[in-house]
Motif scaffolding. Structure first.
Motif, short mmCIF file in Angstrom:
data_model
loop_
_atom_site.label_atom_id
_atom_site.label_comp_id
_atom_site.label_asym_id
_atom_site.label_seq_id
_atom_site.Cartn_x
_atom_site.Cartn_y
_atom_site.Cartn_z
N THR A 1 36.89 56.93 35.47
CA THR A 1 37.14 56.46 36.60
C THR A 1 36.85 55.31 37.32
N MET A 2 37.57 54.79 38.28
CA MET A 2 37.19 53.41 39.06
C MET A 2 37.63 53.76 40.56
N MET A 3 37.06 52.78 41.18
CA MET A 3 37.20 52.70 42.56
C MET A 3 39.08 52.38 42.73
N ALA A 4 39.70 52.50 43.76
CA ALA A 4 41.23 52.30 43.62
C ALA A 4 41.59 50.93 43.31
N CYS A 5 42.53 50.92 42.37
CA CYS A 5 42.91 49.80 41.80
C CYS A 5 44.52 49.95 41.34
N PRO A 6 45.43 49.91 42.23
CA PRO A 6 46.78 50.30 41.76
C PRO A 6 47.20 49.63 40.15
N ASP A 7 48.07 50.33 39.67
CA ASP A 7 48.66 49.79 38.08
C ASP A 7 49.23 48.48 38.39
N GLY A 8 48.83 47.49 37.46
CA GLY A 8 49.20 46.20 37.72
C GLY A 8 49.01 45.22 38.96
N ALA A 9 47.89 45.97 39.72
CA ALA A 9 47.75 45.14 40.99
C ALA A 9 46.76 43.90 40.55
N ALA A 10 46.68 42.89 41.29
CA ALA A 10 46.13 41.77 41.25
C ALA A 10 44.56 42.03 41.77
N ALA A 11 43.64 41.45 41.29
CA ALA A 11 42.06 41.81 41.72
C ALA A 11 41.97 41.86 43.13
N ALA A 12 42.67 40.98 44.01
CA ALA A 12 42.51 40.94 45.10
C ALA A 12 42.94 42.27 45.99
N TRP B 1 30.18 45.85 41.93
CA TRP B 1 29.59 45.43 43.18
C TRP B 1 28.11 45.92 43.29
N PHE B 2 27.81 46.99 42.82
CA PHE B 2 26.42 47.65 42.82
C PHE B 2 25.68 46.51 42.26
N THR C 1 35.77 48.53 26.65
CA THR C 1 36.09 47.09 27.35
C THR C 1 37.44 46.98 28.16
N ALA C 2 37.87 47.89 28.25
CA ALA C 2 39.24 47.80 29.38
C ALA C 2 39.19 47.10 30.65
N LEU C 3 37.84 47.25 31.24
CA LEU C 3 37.87 46.54 32.70
C LEU C 3 36.99 45.48 32.68
N GLU C 4 36.49 44.77 31.28
CA GLU C 4 35.85 43.65 31.15
C GLU C 4 35.98 42.71 32.15
N LYS C 5 37.40 42.18 32.13
CA LYS C 5 37.68 41.06 32.94
C LYS C 5 37.78 41.60 34.51
N HIS C 6 38.35 42.57 34.60
CA HIS C 6 38.14 43.07 36.09
C HIS C 6 36.79 43.06 36.79
N LYS C 7 35.93 43.52 36.20
CA LYS C 7 34.43 43.64 36.62
C LYS C 7 33.91 42.26 36.79
N ALA C 8 34.28 41.29 35.68
CA ALA C 8 33.62 40.12 35.58
C ALA C 8 34.09 39.05 36.69
N ALA C 9 35.53 39.59 37.35
CA ALA C 9 35.98 38.71 38.24
C ALA C 9 35.35 38.52 39.72
N LEU C 10 34.43 39.67 40.05
CA LEU C 10 33.87 39.69 41.38
C LEU C 10 32.82 38.46 41.24
N THR C 11 31.72 38.24 40.26
CA THR C 11 30.88 37.00 40.10
C THR C 11 31.37 36.10 39.42
N GLY D 1 34.38 32.85 37.98
CA GLY D 1 35.64 32.62 37.79
C GLY D 1 36.29 32.04 39.21
N PRO D 2 37.41 31.68 39.46
CA PRO D 2 37.78 31.02 40.56
C PRO D 2 38.20 31.92 41.70
N LYS D 3 38.41 33.26 41.39
CA LYS D 3 38.52 34.12 42.60
C LYS D 3 37.54 35.06 43.09
N SER D 4 36.22 34.85 42.53
CA SER D 4 35.06 35.44 42.82
C SER D 4 34.85 35.40 44.35
N GLN D 5 34.88 34.22 45.04
CA GLN D 5 34.59 34.02 46.21
C GLN D 5 35.37 34.72 47.11
#
Length: 320
Positions: free
Chosen positions: A56-67, A77-78, A277-287, A289-293
């Motif tokens: 499971t994961m915190m809510a993230c609609p299918d196909g949604a952008a990271a934002a 986040w933790f 590894t399905a969520l590797e890019k999703h998790k890394a995006a928080l800290t 890449g250009p969208k982390s801030q």
């Protein structure tokens, strides 16, 4: 009884011929299903799964952008917040690790979860129907037991993903409870808890209930071995089918390594430890890449809004 015991001992001896451990990685539960099925031994196989960012994961609609996804309260986040402890960062939410745990527990209790993969329920249902037993081994502690069971009870097949439509017959909690290890004469998918695992000095209490094993952040290889010992001892005189194959899946590579390291010289179990590894890019995006801030700003703003609401409406909130 003698025939049953002989069968059990033969099974244990046969397992020694090919026991050991291997590591790999998969990016979907369809790939996991192929790995389990390829063992061709469903009734002696235990599938062990991490929860957060694996099942499971915190809510993230299918196909949604990271934002559009919620990072607040999730593992990425933790970890980010843990790295901010002892700093003057305006994004830091806690002054100590224990305070961060308290905040994380509150966030778990307030959130419904989504599946990380829409095929999870169908895959687990199919595997368990063939005789594979299921176990969730989570880093959460027993303080999260009620929240975790509620989240699983609200998840059913993919049509109910994240919408609360999984309640009633066919939800994830019932699937796990009905198809997990039955300890103590096959009567229940859990143990009297909390309890000290294997009486190992320095370890903390763990809880096993309804097919979910709450470790409180302890080593998943060691804790899994402890549970298997209890399973074998508890069923010695009224045996369930023995476990000889174990497939473990976790999104955190360190946990995969811990399981591999513990069982790699095993003469009892054949273990396949898989990095999910399905969520590797999703998790890394928080800290990274250009969208982390922007993602950090969003997580901070959600926390500030929640904290303000608690302070404004509760006389004595559990977190401040």
């Amino acid at each position: 009884m003698k025939k049953v015991m002989t069968t059990l001992l033969v099974s244990l001896f046969s397992a020694q011929l090919w026991a050991g451990a291997s590591m790999g990685k998969v990016d979907s539960f369809a790939a996991l299903e192929k790995t389990v099925t390829a063992l061709k031994s469903p009734t002696s196989t235990l599938l062990v799964m991490d929860d957060d960012d694996t099942l499971t994961m915190m809510a993230c609609p299918d196909g949604a952008a990271a934002a559009d996804c919620q990072y607040l309260g999730g593992p990425a986040w933790f970890s980010w917040q843990q790295s901010l402890l002892g700093t003057d960062s305006p994004y830091r939410v806690a002054g100590s690790f224990n305070e961060l745990l308290d905040i994380a527990n509150v966030l778990f209790a307030l959130n419904r979860m989504s599946y990380t993969d829409q095929n999870i329920y169908p895959v687990l249902s199919k595997l368990s129907g063939s005789g594979v037993r299921l176990l969730v081994e989570t880093a959460r502690g027993d303080a999260n037991l009620n929240a975790t069971e509620q989240q699983f009870a609200l998840l059913g097949d993919s049509s109910g993903q994240g919408s609360g439509q999984g309640s009633g017959q066919g939800n994830l909690l019932q699937l796990l409870a009905s198809n997990s290890l039955k300890i103590w004469s096959g009567r229940q998918p859990g143990l009297a808890a909390p309890g000290l695992p294997c009486h190992i000095p320095g370890t903390r209490d763990v809880t096993f209930q309804n097919g979910i094993y709450y470790l409180g952040g302890q080593n998943k290889g060691v804790m899994l071995a402890c549970l298997l010992i209890q399973f074998e001892q508890g069923n010695l005189f009224e045996p369930s089918l023995p476990i000889s194959h174990i497939v473990f899946i976790d999104d955190t590579l360190e946990n995969v390594q811990d399981v591999y390291d513990y069982f790699r010289d095993s003469s009892r179990y054949q273990v396949t430890a898989l990095h999910y590894t399905a969520l590797e890019k999703h998790k890394a995006a928080l800290t990274k890449g250009p969208k982390s801030q922007g993602l950090q700003d969003m997580a901070n703003s959600r926390w500030q809004a929640l904290q303000s609401a608690m302070k404004a409406n509760l006389v004595s909130p559990i977190v401040r």
